[in-house]
Design a protein around this motif. Structure first.
Motif, PDB file in Angstrom:
ATOM      1  N   UNK A   1       0.883  -1.165   0.000  1.00 50.52           N
ATOM      2  CA  UNK A   1       0.000   0.000   0.000  1.00 50.52           C
ATOM      3  C   UNK A   1       0.918   1.211   0.000  1.00 50.52           C
ATOM      4  N   UNK A   2       0.760   2.078  -0.997  1.00 47.63           N
ATOM      5  CA  UNK A   2       1.686   3.192  -1.153  1.00 47.63           C
ATOM      6  C   UNK A   2       1.003   4.537  -1.231  1.00 47.63           C
ATOM      7  N   UNK A   3       1.667   5.553  -0.682  1.00 48.38           N
ATOM      8  CA  UNK A   3       1.249   6.939  -0.814  1.00 48.38           C
ATOM      9  C   UNK A   3       2.199   7.653  -1.762  1.00 48.38           C
ATOM     10  N   UNK A   4       1.673   8.239  -2.820  1.00 51.55           N
ATOM     11  CA  UNK A   4       2.489   8.804  -3.890  1.00 51.55           C
ATOM     12  C   UNK A   4       2.256  10.309  -4.002  1.00 51.55           C
ATOM     13  N   UNK A   5       3.340  11.062  -3.987  1.00 49.36           N
ATOM     14  CA  UNK A   5       3.259  12.521  -3.984  1.00 49.36           C
ATOM     15  C   UNK A   5       3.203  13.070  -5.409  1.00 49.36           C
ATOM     16  N   UNK A   6       2.095  12.800  -6.064  1.00 53.34           N
ATOM     17  CA  UNK A   6       1.777  13.462  -7.328  1.00 53.34           C
ATOM     18  C   UNK A   6       0.263  13.394  -7.487  1.00 53.34           C
ATOM     19  N   UNK A   7      -0.337  14.313  -8.240  1.00 50.62           N
ATOM     20  CA  UNK A   7      -1.799  14.294  -8.380  1.00 50.62           C
ATOM     21  C   UNK A   7      -2.253  13.114  -9.224  1.00 50.62           C
ATOM     22  N   UNK A   8      -3.386  12.551  -8.831  1.00 50.68           N
ATOM     23  CA  UNK A   8      -3.962  11.417  -9.559  1.00 50.68           C
ATOM     24  C   UNK A   8      -5.065  11.861 -10.516  1.00 50.68           C
ATOM     25  N   UNK A   9      -5.464  13.124 -10.481  1.00 49.67           N
ATOM     26  CA  UNK A   9      -6.562  13.575 -11.334  1.00 49.67           C
ATOM     27  C   UNK A   9      -6.516  15.067 -11.577  1.00 49.67           C
ATOM     28  N   UNK A  10      -7.331  15.515 -12.516  1.00 52.91           N
ATOM     29  CA  UNK A  10      -7.455  16.925 -12.861  1.00 52.91           C
ATOM     30  C   UNK A  10      -8.768  17.489 -12.320  1.00 52.91           C
ATOM     31  N   UNK A  11      -8.864  18.816 -12.156  1.00 53.35           N
ATOM     32  CA  UNK A  11     -10.117  19.413 -11.670  1.00 53.35           C
ATOM     33  C   UNK A  11     -11.271  19.175 -12.650  1.00 53.35           C
TER      34      UNK A  11
END
Length: 268
Positions: free
Chosen positions: A54-64
């Motif tokens: 289980x990982x936490x990734x420091x980048x956005x996964x989606x756009x507004x």
């Protein structure tokens, strides 16, 4: 296995992707090691290895959603990301800049619903930090690796990827004090003290996440001495991943009403 990722959209030996790998035991998050990945290919290989995490990734996964609807792009996440992946960075920059130029001062960027709550940059931002390029580089690799992305995409349930944001946890611990910089001239003693204060709070469990970070003396010194903050950011994401793991499937602490196009930052 738990993991936290400090991501770079153009990783190099000097500025690699940093993976903090660890585990949770009795309310303690144990850091086992830091792994440095010097290319996107190495990151892709890391994601694809047959092991549970289980990982936490420091980048956005989606756009507004507001941006996506304005541009007439697909409003389902998988199709939107597929379209986004076909664009090059110059086209992304020109498209997003035109959107901003047409909007009034003070509200140039579109935001996801939770951006202001988390204090995160809008995921359409292409400079300082270039999170739009990070999304463009990383999300296709998540999909290619077949990982599970709760709330957005069903994949291999043994490899769970969550959007994390180290600044959210750091601000809880030291307010708006700056703790990192890639510029040598800005790698000051004040920022070193802020990193040490973050580490002390994590080790003492002084966060709303209810977890304590377990480090060796050598690990503590390494995290404090990395003036870029990349190693510490990976560890902050690791702690957020541990919080999500404690909540477990299927939501991993994400709200029931998250927007299935925008996603959500874990623990926001």
């Amino acid at each position: 296995m738990l993991a936290g990722c400090d991501f770079s959209s153009s990783p190099t030996r000097r500025k690699p992707i940093v993976m903090a790998v660890g585990r949770e035991a009795g309310g303690r998050v144990v850091l086992d090691r830091l792994e440095k990945l010097e290319s996107l290919a190495a990151f892709s290989e890391w994601l694809s290895q047959p092991r549970a995490w289980i990982g936490g990734f420091d980048f956005p996964f989606g756009l507004p959603r507001e941006l996506v609807e304005h541009l007439g792009w697909p409003t389902t996440w998988r199709e939107c990301m597929a379209h986004y992946a076909t664009l090059d960075r110059a086209t992304i920059r020109e498209t997003f800049a035109a959107y901003c130029d047409a909007r009034p001062v003070g509200s140039k960027f579109a935001h996801r619903r939770f951006d202001r709550r988390a204090g995160s940059s809008p995921s359409m931002k292409w400079v300082n930090p270039p999170v739009a390029y990070m999304l463009h580089a990383a999300v296709p690799l998540l999909l290619e690796a077949g990982v599970h992305i709760p709330g957005l995409h069903d994949g291999d349930a043994s490899r769970v990827a969550l959007e994390a944001y180290p600044g959210l946890l750091a601000r809880e611990l030291v307010g708006n004090r700056s703790y990192k910089s890639d510029e040598k001239a800005k790698q000051t003693s004040d920022r070193l003290i802020a990193r040490k204060d973050i580490l002390a709070a994590l080790e003492q469990g002084r966060t709303r996440l209810g977890l304590r970070l377990k480090l060796t003396h050598a690990q503590h010194d390494l995290l404090a001495d990395d003036a870029s903050g990349d190693s510490l950011d990976a560890v902050l994401c690791l702690v957020q991943a541990a919080w999500a793991a404690a909540h477990g499937a299927p939501r991993y602490g994400l709200p029931e009403d998250l927007d299935p196009l925008e996603g959500w930052i874990v623990s926001a």
